[in-house]
Design a protein around this motif. Structure first.
Motif, short mmCIF file in Angstrom:
data_model
loop_
_atom_site.label_atom_id
_atom_site.label_comp_id
_atom_site.label_asym_id
_atom_site.label_seq_id
_atom_site.Cartn_x
_atom_site.Cartn_y
_atom_site.Cartn_z
N GLU A 40 0.83 -1.21 0.00
CA GLU A 40 0.00 0.00 0.00
C GLU A 40 0.86 1.26 0.00
OE1 GLU A 40 -2.36 -0.57 3.46
OE2 GLU A 40 -3.92 -1.74 2.43
N LYS A 41 1.97 1.21 0.72
CA LYS A 41 2.88 2.36 0.72
C LYS A 41 3.48 2.59 -0.66
CE LYS A 41 6.96 4.17 3.09
NZ LYS A 41 7.98 3.90 4.14
N LEU A 42 3.88 1.50 -1.34
CA LEU A 42 4.43 1.63 -2.69
C LEU A 42 3.37 2.11 -3.67
CD1 LEU A 42 6.76 1.19 -4.70
CD2 LEU A 42 6.03 -1.20 -4.90
N ASP A 43 2.12 1.67 -3.48
CA ASP A 43 1.04 2.10 -4.37
C ASP A 43 0.80 3.61 -4.25
OD1 ASP A 43 -1.12 2.00 -6.13
OD2 ASP A 43 -2.55 1.69 -4.50
N LYS A 44 0.89 4.14 -3.05
CA LYS A 44 0.71 5.58 -2.86
C LYS A 44 1.90 6.39 -3.39
CE LYS A 44 -2.20 5.05 1.26
NZ LYS A 44 -2.33 5.35 2.71
N ALA A 45 3.10 5.81 -3.30
CA ALA A 45 4.31 6.57 -3.69
C ALA A 45 4.70 6.38 -5.14
CB ALA A 45 5.48 6.15 -2.79
N ARG B 136 3.37 7.30 -7.83
CA ARG B 136 3.18 8.46 -8.69
C ARG B 136 4.38 9.39 -8.67
NH1 ARG B 136 -3.05 10.19 -7.04
NH2 ARG B 136 -4.04 8.19 -7.60
N ARG B 137 5.13 9.38 -7.55
CA ARG B 137 6.30 10.24 -7.44
C ARG B 137 7.58 9.53 -7.81
NH1 ARG B 137 3.66 10.58 -2.52
NH2 ARG B 137 5.40 9.47 -1.54
N MET B 138 7.51 8.26 -8.13
CA MET B 138 8.71 7.47 -8.42
C MET B 138 8.80 7.19 -9.91
SD MET B 138 8.23 4.76 -5.28
CE MET B 138 9.62 3.75 -5.79
N ALA B 139 10.04 6.95 -10.34
CA ALA B 139 10.25 6.56 -11.74
C ALA B 139 9.79 5.11 -11.93
CB ALA B 139 11.73 6.69 -12.11
N ARG B 140 9.39 4.81 -13.16
CA ARG B 140 8.86 3.47 -13.43
C ARG B 140 9.87 2.36 -13.15
NH1 ARG B 140 4.63 0.30 -13.05
NH2 ARG B 140 4.77 -1.47 -14.49
N PRO B 141 11.16 2.48 -13.54
CA PRO B 141 12.11 1.39 -13.20
C PRO B 141 12.25 1.17 -11.70
CG PRO B 141 13.01 2.81 -14.92
CD PRO B 141 11.77 3.47 -14.42
N GLU B 142 12.19 2.25 -10.91
CA GLU B 142 12.29 2.08 -9.46
C GLU B 142 11.06 1.39 -8.91
OE1 GLU B 142 13.20 4.83 -5.51
OE2 GLU B 142 13.01 5.73 -7.50
N VAL B 143 9.86 1.72 -9.46
CA VAL B 143 8.63 1.04 -9.01
C VAL B 143 8.70 -0.45 -9.31
CG1 VAL B 143 6.14 0.92 -9.34
CG2 VAL B 143 7.27 3.14 -9.23
N VAL B 144 9.18 -0.80 -10.51
CA VAL B 144 9.28 -2.21 -10.90
C VAL B 144 10.27 -2.94 -10.00
CG1 VAL B 144 9.95 -3.77 -12.75
CG2 VAL B 144 8.58 -1.74 -13.27
N ARG B 145 11.39 -2.29 -9.67
CA ARG B 145 12.38 -2.94 -8.82
C ARG B 145 11.83 -3.21 -7.42
NH1 ARG B 145 15.96 0.47 -9.46
NH2 ARG B 145 15.76 1.71 -7.57
N GLU B 146 11.16 -2.21 -6.83
CA GLU B 146 10.58 -2.43 -5.52
C GLU B 146 9.45 -3.46 -5.56
OE1 GLU B 146 11.66 -1.30 -2.73
OE2 GLU B 146 13.25 -0.10 -3.62
N SER B 147 8.66 -3.45 -6.65
CA SER B 147 7.58 -4.42 -6.77
C SER B 147 8.12 -5.84 -6.89
CB SER B 147 6.70 -4.06 -7.99
OG SER B 147 5.64 -4.98 -8.14
N LEU B 148 9.21 -6.02 -7.63
CA LEU B 148 9.82 -7.36 -7.75
C LEU B 148 10.37 -7.83 -6.41
CD1 LEU B 148 11.67 -7.07 -11.18
CD2 LEU B 148 9.60 -8.34 -10.67
N ARG B 149 10.90 -6.91 -5.62
CA ARG B 149 11.39 -7.29 -4.30
C ARG B 149 10.24 -7.78 -3.42
NH1 ARG B 149 15.11 -2.98 -1.39
NH2 ARG B 149 16.26 -3.43 -3.33
N LEU B 150 9.12 -7.07 -3.46
CA LEU B 150 7.95 -7.53 -2.70
C LEU B 150 7.42 -8.85 -3.24
CD1 LEU B 150 6.04 -4.14 -2.24
CD2 LEU B 150 7.39 -5.37 -0.54
N ALA B 151 7.51 -9.05 -4.56
CA ALA B 151 7.05 -10.32 -5.15
C ALA B 151 7.89 -11.49 -4.65
CB ALA B 151 7.11 -10.23 -6.68
N ARG B 152 9.21 -11.28 -4.49
CA ARG B 152 10.05 -12.35 -3.96
C ARG B 152 9.67 -12.67 -2.51
NH1 ARG B 152 14.06 -9.48 -6.97
NH2 ARG B 152 14.70 -8.36 -5.08
N ASP B 153 9.41 -11.63 -1.71
CA ASP B 153 8.99 -11.89 -0.33
C ASP B 153 7.64 -12.60 -0.28
OD1 ASP B 153 11.26 -10.64 0.48
OD2 ASP B 153 10.32 -8.69 0.78
N GLN B 154 6.72 -12.21 -1.19
CA GLN B 154 5.42 -12.87 -1.23
C GLN B 154 5.56 -14.33 -1.65
OE1 GLN B 154 1.77 -11.37 -0.78
NE2 GLN B 154 2.24 -13.44 -0.13
#
Length: 711
Positions: free
Chosen positions: A453-458, A460-478
């Motif tokens: 939820e924190k990444l979803d809110k942030a 809009r202010r982040m670059a797309r490659p950074e969003v994908v990198r953080e999302s992949l990290r959460l996917a590995r934890d999931q």
């Protein structure tokens, strides 16, 4: 006062001869200017050659004779292209009249034109032409023309000579212009002498990155070395600079070769290269000999952290007591910060609070090079104000001095401490068992949901490659959490410990669940008579929500892998609710299930039938292409070792560098082979061992019936 007498008129032949001589002098001035320009072009080519030899060592192999031939060719073209033509006598006479100092009356020009065409000229015209010729300052005029015509080319030629002298001073230590010219003439001989000197010994200095604050280390004449990523490797040697070629290796594929500059020093030469994550090779050649240097880049490892105490998860009846906290952190270079992190979760359902606490936060300077530390602290449960149902998660984290912002930190395993609820105490006497893993999954799923939820809110202010990198990290934890939940399901249903085992219908054994499109579903044998309405079996009550949680985590992981944290929030909430239901249903700790009988001996004894047919041999799996290619190269190196040991050693070093990434065991075997080749003697056994590690050579028993051959 008497007027000056007019000069005696010149004869027609004398007048014509003097004008023709003046014409020849003017033509000589023009030819000399063109010759000076040609000499300037030749000197300019030599200056370009000398500059190229100083800046680009690879150009030094080109002989001075080649540069001289190019310069002479350009100089000849310059001299012959639009060569100056001698002016006619009429134009020369007009040039004289323009410099006579008065308004020209064209008497000299007219007389010369008549005499040149063998026509008679009158006495009056000859007298006027003689006066113009005697009155004109011809000597000063010719001197001025020479200055104007020769000054530019002469200055250009002198500048080129000065540049040649400066270049000779830098390369050979002389400032004499005559010796510069001599060195230019003897360039081919000097170049041949320099090239004939073979490669000698070198010294290597490794300068670690600045953030490590490690001292530089000096190595001797070695052929391979290991350096930290980002280190500067400096090679120094004696003699003229060699030709250096750099090649970066990555597995079986090699990048293109790029030249590296080698600079001249007061006592020899020097070149440098920066160590990278992938191995690289430097090939130095001079005088017909080559030497190879292999630089193995070593990455700065993440700190290794372990939580020594408490040793296991626990469930407390009351929030009382003091727990000792002990953690150990290690790093290959030096730690910069270490601490103990606690996460306290209170409440249930969607109404809960989370509080983060840090204990024992310690920092160190990079100059201290603290590699191993032990963190000690204590946890007072009463001071935290815990309530029944609260969960405390504990882990230790450590960071090193790496300057990158995306650098990961080291963390230990997580310990969970839960305060039991009053409703959990039943009157049924059961065998003691450790708390289930569902509570860990509940807390971890909440943390993942909050981070998503924190990444979803942030985002809009982040670059797309950074969003994908953080999302992949959460996917590995999931994915790790999904495997943990799956392990709980399979341990309870079928006694297996892995949810990623193939679970398909008709595979010959009963799992209780089946894998359908990446998700899990209850099998027929598990659902028959157990999933009917009104059944209060604890196994069904727990495993049915856990299956829903597993499948919801699968959907959430797929959305996170696609870089869409917003789409992953609903399935993550469904997974959290399912874990809550399973947690509420878990009232009894079940006893272990007896192992399933693999073969019923009493049933199959003497039940076989002889059909007279043998089983069909299964198709043999072909070796990977990379393994076969490496084996072929290893065999070529072994054959080359019989004739050229140095070349075989270099080829083996390159093969070892290429195998460091994806075949470390094979690279280690090649290291032992290189050591044996350096020590001398028979290395056949080492080559056979390397092939055996690669999986090519298989040792067979030497019996009468065996068709194998002992290697």
């Amino acid at each position: 006062m008497s007027m000056p007498l007019d000069p005696t008129p010149l004869s027609p032949s004398t007048l014509l001869t003097r004008v023709e001589q003046l014409r020849d002098g003017l033509h000589a001035v023009r030819r000399t200017r063109r010759a000076l320009l040609s000499v300037g072009v030749l000197l300019a080519v030599l200056v370009v050659a000398q500059t190229a030899r100083l800046v680009f060592p690879s150009v030094a192999a080109m002989s001075w004779a080649v540069w001289g031939a190019v310069g002479l060719l350009l100089a000849g073209v310059m001299y012959l292209w639009r060569a100056p033509v001698a002016p006619d006598v009429a134009r020369t006479a007009l040039w004289v009249e323009e410099r006579a100092g008065r308004e020209p009356d064209f008497s000299l020009t007219t007389a010369i034109e008549l005499l040149a065409t063998r026509q008679p000229a009158g006495e009056t015209l000859l007298a006027a032409a003689s006066r113009v010729l005697e009155r004109a300052p011809l000597r000063e005029a010719i001197t001025a023309d020479k200055t104007t015509a020769w000054r530019g080319p002469a200055i250009f030629a002198v500048c080129c000579l000065l540049l040649l002298a400066i270049g000779a001073t830098v390369s050979r230590g002389t400032t004499d212009t005559a010796s510069v010219a001599s060195s230019v003439r003897s360039g081919p001989a000097r170049e041949a002498a320099a090239v004939s000197a073979p490669m000698g010994a070198w010294t290597i200095q490794v300068q670690p990155p600045a953030y490590t604050e490690l001292p530089a280390r000096t190595l001797g004449d070695v052929n391979n070395l290991t350096a930290l990523r980002g280190s500067r490797v400096v090679l120094r040697g004696e003699g003229d600079p060699p030709m250096v070629a750099l090649q970066r290796l990555a597995g079986d594929s090699s990048r293109a070769v790029s030249p590296v500059r080698a600079d001249s020093t007061g006592t020899g030469w020097q070149t440098s290269v920066t160590a990278t994550a992938a191995p690289l090779t430097l090939t130095l050649s001079r005088g017909g000999t080559r030497r190879l240097l292999v630089v193995e880049g070593r990455a700065d490892s993440v700190p290794l952290v372990s939580l020594d105490a408490p040793a296991r998860d626990s469930v407390f009846r009351e929030a009382r007591g003091v727990l000792p906290l002990i953690a150990t952190a290690r790093d290959d270079i030096g730690l910069s910060r270490a601490s103990l992190e606690l996460l306290v979760s209170s409440g249930e359902g969607e109404r809960f609070t989370v509080k983060a606490i840090t204990r024992g936060d310690t920092r160190w300077n990079a100059s201290s090079h603290t590699r191993t530390v032990t963190l000690r602290s204590s946890l007072d449960l009463a001071a935290l104000g815990l309530q029944p149902g609260d969960v405390v998660h504990l882990r230790a984290v450590a960071r090193d001095g790496h300057p990158e912002s995306t650098r990961e930190f080291g963390s230990s395993e997580t310990r969970a401490f839960r305060i039991a609820r009053p409703a959990e105490y039943d009157s049924v006497a059961v065998e003691p068992a450790p708390p289930p893993e569902v509570d860990k999954s509940l807390m971890s799923q909440r943390m993942l949901l909050m981070l998503t939820e924190k990444l979803d809110k942030a985002q809009r202010r982040m670059a797309r490659p950074e969003v994908v990198r953080e999302s992949l990290r959460l996917a590995r934890d999931q994915a790790r959490l999904r495997l943990a939940v799956g392990d709980v399901v399979f341990q309870r249903l079928s006694g297996e410990s892995s949810a990623e085992h193939a679970h398909a219908a008709g595979d010959g054994h009963d799992h209780g669940v089946e894998l359908q499109g990446g998700k899990l579903a209850m099998g027929t044998s598990s659902t028959t008579g157990m999933l009917e309405e009104g059944n209060d079996s604890p196994v069904v009550a727990i495993n049915q929500p856990l299956l829903e949680a597993y499948n919801a985590m699968w959907d959430a992981g797929r959305a996170l892998e696609q870089g869409d944290p917003h789409a992953a929030i609903p399935p993550m909430k469904r997974a959290l609710e399912a874990i809550e239901r399973s947690r509420a249903a878990s009232r009894l700790y079940l006893r272990g299930k007896p192992p399933q009988v693999i073969v019923d001996i009493a049933k199959v004894r003497l039940a076989g039938k002889d059909t007279g047919r043998v089983n069909v041999r299964s198709a043999r799996v072909a070796r990977p292409t990379g393994v076969a290619a490496r084996d072929a190269r290893l065999v070529q190196v072994a054959q080359l070792a019989n004739s050229n040991v140095a070349a075989a050693r270099d080829s083996l070093a390159v093969l070892r560098a290429e195998s460091l990434v994806d075949a470390p065991a094979f690279a280690e075997a090649l290291s032992r082979t290189l050591e044996a080749m350096t020590g001398g003697g028979d290395v056949t056994t080492r080559f056979v061992d390397a092939r055996r590690v690669l999986g090519i050579v298989v040792r067979t028993r030497a019996t009468t019936w065996s068709r194998g051959v002992v290697p």
